[in-house]
Design an enzyme around this catalytic site. Structure first.
Site, short mmCIF file in Angstrom:
data_model
loop_
_atom_site.label_atom_id
_atom_site.label_comp_id
_atom_site.label_asym_id
_atom_site.label_seq_id
_atom_site.Cartn_x
_atom_site.Cartn_y
_atom_site.Cartn_z
CG ASP A 1 71.42 27.83 22.92
OD1 ASP A 1 72.25 27.18 22.27
OD2 ASP A 1 71.73 28.80 23.64
CE1 TYR B 1 73.76 32.46 27.70
CE2 TYR B 1 72.07 30.92 26.99
CZ TYR B 1 73.13 31.74 26.69
OH TYR B 1 73.54 31.85 25.39
CE LYS C 1 75.33 28.42 23.92
NZ LYS C 1 74.04 28.62 24.63
CG HIS D 1 79.17 30.21 26.37
ND1 HIS D 1 78.19 30.39 27.31
CD2 HIS D 1 78.81 30.99 25.32
CE1 HIS D 1 77.28 31.23 26.86
NE2 HIS D 1 77.63 31.62 25.66
#
Length: 288
Positions: A48, A53, A82, A114
């Protein structure tokens, strides 16, 4: 995905593993290679990530290089990414393609919106709702083209999810939200169950705060398991997928050992009774 025993069936007909590796705050190619290698060796088949990120490139590279080492093919793993809050609305389609490109994939197994809000907009701005709708239309288009095998949302409240379910052409397959014994999310889980949406957990350890909770420690001591294993098992025993994250190979292995023990109903009830609505992460309830 062949291990149906340790997976959940999505409304798309695809299987999603109950255990995934969360990669939030996982940075640096050497660190990511080490962690992904440990996860694959420990049996993780779900990874994930997210645009925010800032590690999609490295996660994609690690999987391409390490899958052959473990005798695996692309189709043997389930990859989630996301759409970032800054890309809500008019920029969603471009951002969807960017995630595919950065991961180096022909398709993504699951792609989520997200956050229900848009970066730069006040939480009460009605444009948040309009941008969500435009973002979802972009995800639906990528789903139609086979680029996203399943689409869903993250951090949506009951209100946000109900709004989407009324207007969507493709129903969300997954809702990923904060979920642990202090935040049981009963109303959201009931709505997901009624509408065939898989309810998925993040922050199962309460950003680490629950690791020192006396009640959880007592349950862990009683069954001879680590506190993290108990918290994760509490979720998967309810058929809720989890995404524990760690950059330590030994902990990655430990977190993955969830399917060779079972909590008693008494212990399950003790953990569930800790629910007090406490959030350790972001609160989306005020987003218009």
């Amino acid at each position: 995905m062949s291990d149906h025993e340790h997976s959940v069936l999505l409304n798309t007909g695809s299987q999603m593993p109950l255990l995934g590796l969360g990669t939030y705050k996982l940075r640096g190619i050497e660190n990511i290679m080490l962690t992904v290698d440990a996860a694959l060796g420990a049996g993780y088949r779900h990874f994930d990530t997210a645009a925010v990120y800032r590690n999609e490139v490295e996660v994609g590279l690690a999987l391409r290089e390490l899958l052959p080492k473990h005798g695996l093919l692309r189709d043997d793993v389930f990859i989630t990414s996301k759409l970032g809050p800054r890309d809500q609305g008019p920029m969603a389609s471009e951002a969807c393609q960017r995630s595919l490109d950065q991961l180096g994939l022909d398709y993504i197994d699951l792609f989520l919106v997200h956050w229900p809000g848009t970066q730069g907009l006040h939480v009460e701005d009605p444009h948040n709702s309009a941008n969500r709708a435009q973002s979802w239309a972009a995800l639906e288009e990528f789903h139609k083209r086979g680029k996203f095998r399943a689409i869903g949302v993250s951090n949506y409240t009951v209100r946000h999810l109900e709004e989407l379910l009324v207007s969507c052409k493709v129903a969300p397959a997954v809702l990923q939200v904060e979920f642990h014994p202090r935040l049981v999310q009963r109303e959201l889980r009931e709505l997901c169950a009624q509408r065939g949406v898989c309810f998925e957990a993040y922050s199962s350890l309460g950003t680490g705060a629950l690791l020192s909770d006396p009640a959880v420690l007592k349950v862990a001591s009683g069954c001879g398991r680590s506190v993290a294993q108990v918290l994760l098992r509490w979720a998967v025993q309810q058929n809720v997928p989890v995404l524990p994250k760690s950059c330590h190979p030994s902990r990655v292995l430990e977190n993955g050992q969830l399917f060779n023990f079972e909590l008693s109903q008494e212990d399950m009830d003790k953990l569930t009774s800790l629910d007090n609505g406490q959030r350790f992460c972001w609160d989306p309830t005020l987003v218009a």
